[in-house]
Design an enzyme around this catalytic site. Structure first.
Site, PDB file in Angstrom:
ATOM      1  N   GLU A   1       2.547   1.420 -11.936  1.00  0.00           N
ATOM      2  CA  GLU A   1       3.905   1.262 -11.102  1.00  0.00           C
ATOM      3  C   GLU A   1       5.278   0.838 -11.948  1.00  0.00           C
ATOM      4  OE1 GLU A   1       2.751  -1.311  -7.781  1.00  0.00           O
ATOM      5  OE2 GLU A   1       1.862   0.247  -6.730  1.00  0.00           O
ATOM      6  N   CYS A  53      15.299  -4.092 -17.905  1.00  0.00           N
ATOM      7  CA  CYS A  53      15.537  -5.243 -19.050  1.00  0.00           C
ATOM      8  C   CYS A  53      16.990  -5.162 -19.651  1.00  0.00           C
ATOM      9  CB  CYS A  53      14.652  -4.968 -20.319  1.00  0.00           C
ATOM     10  SG  CYS A  53      14.848  -6.016 -21.548  1.00  0.00           S
ATOM     11  N   GLU A  92      -3.497   4.707  -4.802  1.00  0.00           N
ATOM     12  CA  GLU A  92      -3.999   3.616  -4.082  1.00  0.00           C
ATOM     13  C   GLU A  92      -3.711   3.451  -2.688  1.00  0.00           C
ATOM     14  OE1 GLU A  92      -2.131   0.127  -6.020  1.00  0.00           O
ATOM     15  OE2 GLU A  92      -2.368   0.824  -7.946  1.00  0.00           O
ATOM     16  N   PHE A 124      -7.886 -12.088  -2.425  1.00  0.00           N
ATOM     17  CA  PHE A 124      -8.207 -11.836  -0.964  1.00  0.00           C
ATOM     18  C   PHE A 124      -7.751 -10.429  -0.566  1.00  0.00           C
ATOM     19  CE2 PHE A 124      -7.808 -16.820  -1.025  1.00  0.00           C
ATOM     20  CZ  PHE A 124      -9.290 -16.890  -0.860  1.00  0.00           C
TER      21      PHE A 124
HETATM   22  C1  GLA Z   1      -0.296  -2.050  -6.528  1.00  0.00           C
HETATM   23  C2  GLA Z   1      -0.792  -2.171  -7.870  1.00  0.00           C
HETATM   24  C3  GLA Z   1      -2.269  -2.684  -7.941  1.00  0.00           C
HETATM   25  C4  GLA Z   1      -2.273  -3.691  -6.909  1.00  0.00           C
HETATM   26  C5  GLA Z   1      -1.822  -3.442  -5.461  1.00  0.00           C
HETATM   27  C6  GLA Z   1      -2.166  -4.370  -4.391  1.00  0.00           C
HETATM   28  O1  GLA Z   1       0.119  -1.102  -5.872  1.00  0.00           O
HETATM   29  O2  GLA Z   1      -0.649  -0.935  -8.505  1.00  0.00           O
HETATM   30  O3  GLA Z   1      -2.608  -2.865  -9.212  1.00  0.00           O
HETATM   31  O4  GLA Z   1      -1.769  -4.907  -7.130  1.00  0.00           O
HETATM   32  O5  GLA Z   1      -0.505  -3.265  -5.633  1.00  0.00           O
HETATM   33  O6  GLA Z   1      -1.851  -3.951  -3.041  1.00  0.00           O
HETATM   34 ZN    ZN Z   2      15.181  -4.722 -23.380  1.00  0.00          ZN
END
Ligand code: GLA
Ligand code: ZN
Length: 672
Positions: free
Chosen positions: A149, A154, A304, A354
């Site tokens: 992600e 920065c 995901e 969780f």
């Molecule tokens: C994101 C991240 C994952 C995880 C999920 C939880 O999509 O890429 O590593 O933290 O959120 O929902």
């Molecule tokens: Zn930087």
């Protein structure tokens, strides 16, 4: 990626369980039982892979990849740059970001490294090369998952220097930058590139062109980092394709640009099912899928999604029985080649303990969630023939990150909220309830192959865009624009001489003024008697009302109230072989439902079925050279009869002659 198998599995973090070989064994048994064929490994494993600087320990990962492969489970290999080890931050503080208040961050969290830092680049290149040497030719590793992600900014001295260099490249002279940024306003004129600072909350925030170029630079620099990671993998000998997991409309990056650097788009979806009407959430999620597919106009992956509830939404709602199946199938319907979860096994401690998972803390396969995961896996195993088929659309909605950035930043007719995303969704829903597939395209995209183009609130017209729309319409395309379009150029300078810029003759009108409405104010669209489109009802509208002067267009509907009652509200103009429509205000969704139904029929942009699609059903098509798959899903509240195309059909999944149960799916195939 896998022959004849849709990818199924999820993010897996065995580094959290290295002291429990029994659990690692059990995971493989459970993954097989659930019908999974793929896991994503290594995303947050840097500290386990390089516990001390230069001390690489890959054996545990190699063992796991081998064991998975022997058991028929493939690996998507992550590069670990999304979260750095403590030693790296301690020894080289330059890898830590400087935020918008000018403060250097401390070690912690994740996704917070400087993309420019030569040290961070050196360290990521080193570990990526080594990973590539170990896994670059492994038959069990099918794809590289770069970082996680990507996002954030920065403002450290290194990043600001890179920004200045980027600006110099773009504008060549400081005079040109001053001219394009309109810096004479409030005496903000620069004498040299060296004087320019990034936008800071304690510094410059009001120069809109600076803000916009900073965002463009962030995309540029993130892409540069992404390419740097990929180059290191290639240098290490990795042959497999690459992906990085995106987040639908994430406002930090222009994904149309970023997607150019990867082979396959993947994305993470966490819809709030059961919060609003399920169908509404399904359209919302469907539009995200379509945007992600449209980035490369190629099959993509759902990387995901949560098998049950997340732990980070304001309320963690369980997925009601059947929803997990419906969500995974929606990805496939929209053109994905796999649908995966976050996460395989729930972590034991820290911030995600969780968060829902395929295997929870109890650990057994006799849970409600595991059973649904397994049933979904069985169905994915049966519909593998969909691989290779593609979603084709004749309808496109214009969505451009840069235009949105500029629009949301500019102080204008409604600082309380422009309701832009809602308007996009109203258009999307209007097309989708007719069964029309929809692509989302930016201003740089080719319009070839589309017949109906919707342009809601395209505030910024970049160079060449108006001309492209003009020839699209001239050659027979149907285009729909709304209020607040064609207002500024690509450095957010207002167009002079009338708007929508460059399209006043195409639309047959000029927008003269725009009225911002208070939240509780309303106006209406009233049909003009015997209008050619056959609009008969009155519809509400709110938030923004544009007052237009017609120069050739004819009005189909007019405003019902205020001093502009009777002014045009929906207009059409014939231009060349095509038609250009204009919707002057933020109309309620029933307007879009009726209006777009007529336009979809007029432009023949949806498949012809025996009957209309009932409210609650989402229908998508995926095509091959041989024929077409019709995929129906029920996101309604009762079982529904579904309208089939005429002619001979082969049933691929489900029972088309019975009512389709809630959250159920039917797939039929028709030969060409
Ligand atoms: C994101 C991240 C994952 C995880 C999920 C939880 O999509 O890429 O590593 O933290 O959120 O929902
Ligand atoms: Zn930087």
């Amino acid at each position: 990626m896998l022959n004849n198998r849709l990818l199924y599995g999820g993010d897996y973090n065995p580094e959290q369980w290295l002291d429990r070989p029994d659990i690692l064994e059990e995971d493989i048994r459970m993954l097989r039982k659930a019908g999974c064929n793929t896991v994503t490994l290594g995303i947050f494993s840097w500290a386990a892979l390089e516990p001390q600087e230069g001390d690489f320990r890959f054996q545990w990962l190699e063992n796991i990849v081998d064991r998975l492969y022997k058991n028929g489970i493939y690996t998507i290999m992550g590069t670990p740059s999304g979260a750095r080890p403590k030693w790296l931050a301690d020894k080289y503080p330059e890898v830590l970001r400087v935020d918008e208040t000018g403060h250097r961050q401390m070690f912690g969290f994740r996704h917070n490294h400087c993309y420019t830092s030569p040290v961070y680049r050196e360290k990521t290149a080193l570990i990526n090369k080594k990973l590539a040497k170990s896994f670059g030719n492994h038959p069990g590793v099918i794809l590289w998952h770069i970082s996680n992600e990507l996002g954030g900014e920065c403002r450290c001295p290194l990043c600001q220097d890179a920004f200045r260099r980027w600006l110099k490249e773009r504008y060549r002279t400081i005079d040109e930058l001053n001219r394009r940024w309109c810096t004479t306003f409030w005496s903000h004129t620069y004498q040299s590139f060296e004087q320019i600072e990034a936008p800071f909350t304690i510094g410059e925030t009001q120069l809109h062109a600076l803000n916009l170029d900073w965002k463009r630079f962030v995309t540029h620099q993130t892409r540069d980092f992404l390419r740097h990671e990929i180059d290191a993998l290639r240098e290490g000998g990795a042959k497999q394709p690459t992906t990085t997991n995106l987040m639908h409309y994430f406002q930090g990056l222009d994904y149309f640009k970023l997607a150019k650097d990867i082979d396959i788009v993947s994305w993470d979806t966490y819809p709030t099912w059961h919060k609003e009407e399920v169908l509404h959430t399904a359209y919302d999620n469907g539009m995200c899928h379509d945007l992600m597919r449209s980035l490369k106009k190629k099959p993509y992956l759902q990387m995901e999604s949560c098998p049950t509830s997340t732990n980070w939404q304001s309320v963690s709602k369980l997925k009601k029985p059947g929803m997990l199946f419906a969500q995974m199938m929606q990805a496939i319907a929209h053109g994905a080649e796999g649908a995966m979860y976050f996460q395989v096994r729930q972590s034991r401690g820290a911030s995600e303990k969780f968060h829902g998972a395929v295997i929870d803390h109890y650990g057994g396969s006799d849970t409600r969630v595991f059973k649904e995961v397994k049933e979904t896996g069985e169905v994915l195993g049966k519909i593998g023939e969909l691989l290779g088929s593609k979603v084709k659309s004749s309808v496109a909605i214009l969505y451009d990150w840069e235009s949105q950035w500029a629009m949301e930043d500019s102080q204008g007719p409604r600082n309380k909220g422009l309701h832009y995303m809602e308007v996009l969704l109203k258009f999307y829903r209007g097309f989708r309830r007719m069964g029309a597939n929809v692509d989302l395209v930016d201003e740089e995209a080719s319009l070839d192959g589309y017949r109906l183009l919707a342009c809601p609130m395209v505030y910024m017209f970049k160079e060449g865009f108006a001309e492209k729309v003009r020839s699209f319409t001239e050659n027979g395309g149907t285009v729909i624009f709304t209020y607040w379009s064609g207002i500024v150029d690509d450095t957010d300078r207002c167009y002079l001489g009338g708007v929508p810029y460059g399209l006043q003759d195409v639309l047959g009108l000029r927008s003269t003024e725009i009225d911002g409405l208070y939240d509780d104010e309303e106006n209406s669209f009233i049909p003009v008697k015997e209008n050619a489109l056959g609009m008969q009802k009155t519809y509400g509208c709110r938030y923004l009302c544009d007052l237009v002067q017609l120069h050739g267009a004819s009005a189909m509907m007019t405003y019902g109230a205020d001093f502009y009652a009777g002014y045009p509200a929906v207009t059409v103009n014939s231009f060349g072989k095509g038609e250009a429509w204009y919707v002057a205000a933020d109309a309620d969704s029933d307007f879009y439902d009726d209006f777009l139904e007529k336009l979809v029929i007029r432009t023949k942009t949806a498949p012809i079925l025996q009957g209309s699609i009932p409210d609650g059903i989402e229908m998508t098509t995926r095509e091959t050279e041989k024929g077409c798959y019709y995929i129906y899903q029920n996101f309604g509240t009762t079982a529904l009869q579904i309208p089939m195309p005429e002619g001979e059909l082969r049933t691929v999944y489900g029972n088309p002659s019975e009512k389709l149960p809630v959250y159920g799916m039917v797939i039929v195939f028709q030969e060409k």
